[in-house]
Scaffold this motif. Structure first.
Motif, mmCIF file in Angstrom:
data_model
loop_
_atom_site.group_PDB
_atom_site.id
_atom_site.type_symbol
_atom_site.label_atom_id
_atom_site.label_comp_id
_atom_site.label_asym_id
_atom_site.label_seq_id
_atom_site.Cartn_x
_atom_site.Cartn_y
_atom_site.Cartn_z
ATOM 1 N N THR A 153 0.826 -1.208 0.000
ATOM 2 C CA THR A 153 0.000 0.000 0.000
ATOM 3 C C THR A 153 0.861 1.259 0.000
ATOM 4 O OG1 THR A 153 -1.737 -1.167 1.212
ATOM 5 C CG2 THR A 153 -1.823 1.232 1.212
ATOM 6 N N SER A 154 1.922 1.249 0.787
ATOM 7 C CA SER A 154 2.815 2.407 0.860
ATOM 8 C C SER A 154 3.558 2.607 -0.451
ATOM 9 C CB SER A 154 3.813 2.224 2.007
ATOM 10 O OG SER A 154 3.144 2.102 3.244
ATOM 11 N N ALA A 155 3.997 1.504 -1.060
ATOM 12 C CA ALA A 155 4.732 1.614 -2.327
ATOM 13 C C ALA A 155 3.846 2.185 -3.431
ATOM 14 C CB ALA A 155 5.254 0.234 -2.734
ATOM 15 N N ILE A 156 2.622 1.675 -3.545
ATOM 16 C CA ILE A 156 1.686 2.185 -4.549
ATOM 17 C C ILE A 156 1.360 3.652 -4.276
ATOM 18 C CG2 ILE A 156 -0.618 1.953 -5.530
ATOM 19 C CD1 ILE A 156 1.287 -0.258 -6.337
ATOM 20 N N GLY A 157 1.154 3.960 -3.001
ATOM 21 C CA GLY A 157 0.864 5.350 -2.643
ATOM 22 C C GLY A 157 2.022 6.276 -2.971
ATOM 23 N N GLY A 158 3.264 5.835 -2.717
ATOM 24 C CA GLY A 158 4.429 6.653 -3.034
ATOM 25 C C GLY A 158 4.558 6.928 -4.519
ATOM 26 N N LEU A 159 4.341 5.900 -5.337
ATOM 27 C CA LEU A 159 4.388 6.070 -6.793
ATOM 28 C C LEU A 159 3.296 7.031 -7.270
ATOM 29 C CD1 LEU A 159 4.958 2.345 -7.833
ATOM 30 C CD2 LEU A 159 6.617 4.202 -8.043
ATOM 31 N N GLY A 160 2.114 6.891 -6.695
ATOM 32 C CA GLY A 160 1.008 7.747 -7.105
ATOM 33 C C GLY A 160 1.222 9.198 -6.719
ATOM 34 N N VAL A 187 -8.558 13.163 -7.276
ATOM 35 C CA VAL A 187 -9.630 12.266 -6.835
ATOM 36 C C VAL A 187 -9.402 10.855 -7.357
ATOM 37 C CG1 VAL A 187 -12.101 11.764 -7.038
ATOM 38 C CG2 VAL A 187 -11.332 14.114 -6.627
ATOM 39 N N LEU A 188 -8.998 10.743 -8.622
ATOM 40 C CA LEU A 188 -8.734 9.432 -9.215
ATOM 41 C C LEU A 188 -7.598 8.721 -8.487
ATOM 42 C CD1 LEU A 188 -9.222 7.349 -11.456
ATOM 43 C CD2 LEU A 188 -7.596 8.628 -12.886
ATOM 44 N N ALA A 189 -6.559 9.466 -8.152
ATOM 45 C CA ALA A 189 -5.419 8.875 -7.446
ATOM 46 C C ALA A 189 -5.850 8.342 -6.082
ATOM 47 C CB ALA A 189 -4.308 9.917 -7.284
ATOM 48 N N ILE A 190 -6.703 9.089 -5.391
ATOM 49 C CA ILE A 190 -7.183 8.653 -4.073
ATOM 50 C C ILE A 190 -8.047 7.401 -4.195
ATOM 51 C CG2 ILE A 190 -8.666 9.282 -2.128
ATOM 52 C CD1 ILE A 190 -7.744 12.180 -2.526
ATOM 53 N N ILE A 191 -8.913 7.362 -5.204
ATOM 54 C CA ILE A 191 -9.784 6.197 -5.398
ATOM 55 C C ILE A 191 -8.966 4.942 -5.682
ATOM 56 C CG2 ILE A 191 -11.506 5.182 -6.942
ATOM 57 C CD1 ILE A 191 -12.705 7.964 -7.277
ATOM 58 N N VAL A 192 -7.979 5.067 -6.573
ATOM 59 C CA VAL A 192 -7.123 3.918 -6.903
ATOM 60 C C VAL A 192 -6.383 3.438 -5.666
ATOM 61 C CG1 VAL A 192 -5.111 3.179 -8.222
ATOM 62 C CG2 VAL A 192 -6.881 4.549 -9.331
ATOM 63 N N TRP A 193 -5.862 4.391 -4.891
ATOM 64 C CA TRP A 193 -5.104 4.013 -3.692
ATOM 65 C C TRP A 193 -6.008 3.323 -2.675
ATOM 66 C CZ3 TRP A 193 -4.997 5.529 1.539
ATOM 67 C CH2 TRP A 193 -3.873 5.078 2.248
ATOM 68 N N MET A 194 -7.232 3.801 -2.525
ATOM 69 C CA MET A 194 -8.162 3.174 -1.585
ATOM 70 C C MET A 194 -8.530 1.763 -2.027
ATOM 71 S SD MET A 194 -8.611 5.145 0.936
ATOM 72 C CE MET A 194 -9.958 4.252 1.709
#
Length: 241
Positions: A153-160, A187-194
């Protein structure tokens, strides 16, 4: 050969050597630059001579510097004020610094790592505290607080986040991204991360082990100091915190 002719030979040779050196110097440097600026240029020529730059590049740099100094010294400006030390300016010529935008684009992966570590630190700190004060809450989030889920989750969030910063940066051509596009992308980045967070929370068992609260707190401290070193080492200026 007469004695007088013999005595003139060294003088002529010395004069010829001086003329050859003067020919290599930028035009007007010896006669029009102030004493301080002329000395700076002498040291600059010596410093550039020790580099691997081509002769044409060295001549172009020296001529450009001389022209600038001739224009600026009338205002009392010195070469040191314009260029810094000889060593600093030589380094700038040999290894020119990138603009902030170019530097950030070149360091996308470093920025992603920094933001990923930041998210990882927050998760470890949160679940570490929960491990001490809320056993029920910890059990209810057994998948979310697993070390594998936190890492991914952290890795994906960092890339985003790094990509988001890169997207929101002003372009080199001066074109601005409209506000609605910035909002839509955020908003799209937050949705994908969630979605990623929710998916990772479903993984339980040996593939996603839950560590003791003290272990998470220790990891959070280590990651904190790692981020501080990373920021100083790579001069990172774009991160959430």
């Amino acid at each position: 050969m007469s004695e007088s002719e013999t005595s003139k030979t060294p003088r002529n040779a010395a004069a010829g050597a001086k003329q050859a050196q003067a020919a290599e110097r930028p035009v007007h440097e010896a006669t029009e630059l102030t004493k301080r600026n002329a000395e700076y240029m002498r040291q600059m020529r010596k410093s550039l001579g020790a580099t691997a730059l081509s002769g044409e590049k060295k001549t172009a740099v020296l001529n450009e510097m001389t022209s600038t100094l001739l224009a600026e010294q009338g205002r009392g400006t010195t070469a040191r004020q314009l260029y810094g030390t000889v060593q600093e300016w030589t380094e700038e010529i040999v290894n020119p610094k990138k603009t902030p935008v170019e530097r950030q684009k070149a360091n996308y992966w470093v920025t992603a790592l920094d933001n990923g570590l930041m998210l990882f630190m927050i998760f470890c700190l949160m679940y570490g505290i929960m491990g001490f004060i809320g056993t029920n809450a910890t059990k209810n989030s057994a998948g979310a607080n697993g070390i594998t889920a936190i890492l991914i989750t952290s890795a994906i969030g960092g890339l985003g986040v790094a990509k988001l910063f890169e997207y929101l940066m002003p372009a080199k051509d001066g074109k601005k991204v409209s506000l609605w596009k910035k909002i839509a992308w955020s908003v799209l980045a937050i949705i994908v991360w969630m979605l990623v967070f929710t998916t990772m929370s479903m993984i339980q068992g040996p593939l996603n082990p839950v560590l003791p609260g003290i272990a998470y707190l220790i990891i959070a401290v280590v990651v904190f100091f790692t981020r501080m070193w990373l920021k100083r080492r790579f001069n990172i200026t774009t991160s959430m915190f």
